[in-house]
Scaffold this motif. Structure first.
Motif, PDB file in Angstrom:
ATOM      1  N   GLU A 179      11.489-165.174 -30.200  1.00  0.00           N
ATOM      2  CA  GLU A 179      12.215-166.364 -29.750  1.00  0.00           C
ATOM      3  C   GLU A 179      12.029-167.535 -30.701  1.00  0.00           C
ATOM      4  N   ASP A 180      10.898-167.528 -31.423  1.00  0.00           N
ATOM      5  CA  ASP A 180      10.636-168.600 -32.380  1.00  0.00           C
ATOM      6  C   ASP A 180      11.297-168.354 -33.734  1.00  0.00           C
ATOM      7  N   GLY A 181      12.028-167.241 -33.856  1.00  0.00           N
ATOM      8  CA  GLY A 181      12.705-166.935 -35.109  1.00  0.00           C
ATOM      9  C   GLY A 181      11.873-166.155 -36.105  1.00  0.00           C
ATOM     10  N   ASN A 182      10.607-165.922 -35.805  1.00  0.00           N
ATOM     11  CA  ASN A 182       9.729-165.185 -36.700  1.00  0.00           C
ATOM     12  C   ASN A 182       9.758-163.699 -36.376  1.00  0.00           C
ATOM     13  N   ASP A 183       9.485-162.891 -37.402  1.00  0.00           N
ATOM     14  CA  ASP A 183       9.436-161.451 -37.203  1.00  0.00           C
ATOM     15  C   ASP A 183       8.197-161.059 -36.422  1.00  0.00           C
ATOM     16  N   LYS A 184       8.370-160.112 -35.495  1.00  0.00           N
ATOM     17  CA  LYS A 184       7.259-159.589 -34.719  1.00  0.00           C
ATOM     18  C   LYS A 184       7.236-158.071 -34.833  1.00  0.00           C
ATOM     19  N   HIS A 185       6.041-157.536 -34.982  1.00  0.00           N
ATOM     20  CA  HIS A 185       5.882-156.087 -35.084  1.00  0.00           C
ATOM     21  C   HIS A 185       5.624-155.513 -33.693  1.00  0.00           C
ATOM     22  N   ILE A 186       6.529-154.689 -33.235  1.00  0.00           N
ATOM     23  CA  ILE A 186       6.455-154.096 -31.906  1.00  0.00           C
ATOM     24  C   ILE A 186       6.092-152.622 -32.034  1.00  0.00           C
TER      25      ILE A 186
END
Length: 255
Positions: A179-186
């Motif tokens: 949601e903050d626009g940053n990439d997240k590793h799921i």
């Protein structure tokens, strides 16, 4: 009175927020298939604990003979199945002693960089589901000193002592925009790199027995407590009926 009420409401809200934080987290916890009435599972778990955990982690609020009494082992069987340590005098640890280890905190701090926690009540602190997930989600990570990382305990310092049984696996992650626009590793799935001596099903059952024993060890009186709690509730229900009937009898001439 208003200030007191505010303090009570604040305390309740803080307690509930703490529960929410404790229950939260980004890692999905798998359900541990434990059953404290399954004595054979507890016996297998006790042996797994003695074989794999008791070298480094103490269970120094539990005595060997307490386990034997609860699980139906004689003192001789307890000594043969669970006791692999010796005291300072070189004599084998006695069944009436606490489940301590030879490693002291000073040596552990030098060898591992931290003290080694005791495991007597770890299941009460973390929960059986967390332990079950933790012991099954070690994965290869070259950036870590041990070469391993863990989904449930990121950047864990403990090596994967059960890797020969489980084998080696790598974690597959996918990248998504947060949601903050940053990439997240799921986390997506695990892939086996090197097979272990057990199949996936066998290893899950092995860990399930181990976790079942650790849940028992965290509160050996759990089954008795639950049974007593039911009896107390039944008593209170019957007593409430008697008290209500007695109250009506006392006040029938007043109204």
């Amino acid at each position: 009175m208003r200030n007191l009420l505010s303090v009570i409401l604040l305390s309740i809200s803080m307690g509930l927020s703490g529960l929410v934080m404790a229950a939260g987290g980004s890692v999905h916890l798998d359900h541990a298939p434990g059953d404290l009435t399954d004595t054979e599972s507890l016996k297998r778990g006790a042996q797994a604990f003695a074989d794999n955990c008791l070298s480094c982690h103490a269970a120094d609020y539990m005595r060997y003979n307490r386990i034997g009494r609860d699980l139906g082992w004689t003192d001789v069987e307890v000594s043969e199945k669970l006791i692999n340590t010796r005291g300072a005098d070189g004599e084998k640890t006695k069944v009436g002693e606490l489940m301590k280890i030879a490693m002291n905190n000073d040596y552990a701090s030098v060898a591992f960089g931290t003290k080694i926690p005791g495991l007597t009540v770890i299941a009460r602190a973390k929960g059986g589901d967390w332990l079950y997930t933790y012991l099954r989600t070690f994965y290869l990570d070259d950036s870590r000193p041990t070469g391993m990382n863990n989904l449930a305990f990121a950047d864990v310092g403990m090596p994967h002592v059960l890797w020969e049984k489980q084998g080696l696996q790598k974690a597959i992650f996918k990248t998504e925009k947060g949601e903050d626009g940053n990439d997240k590793h799921i986390f997506e799935k695990m892939e086996i790199v090197q097979a272990g001596t057990m199949s996936v099903e066998e290893y899950d059952a092995y860990v399930g027995d181990l976790v079942n024993f650790m849940v028992y060890m965290g509160e050996p009186m759990q089954l008795e407590r639950r049974s007593l709690g039911i009896k107390v509730l039944i008593f209170l229900f019957i007593f409430a009926i008697v008290a209500y009937m007695l109250k009506k009898e006392y006040w029938k001439d007043v109204h």
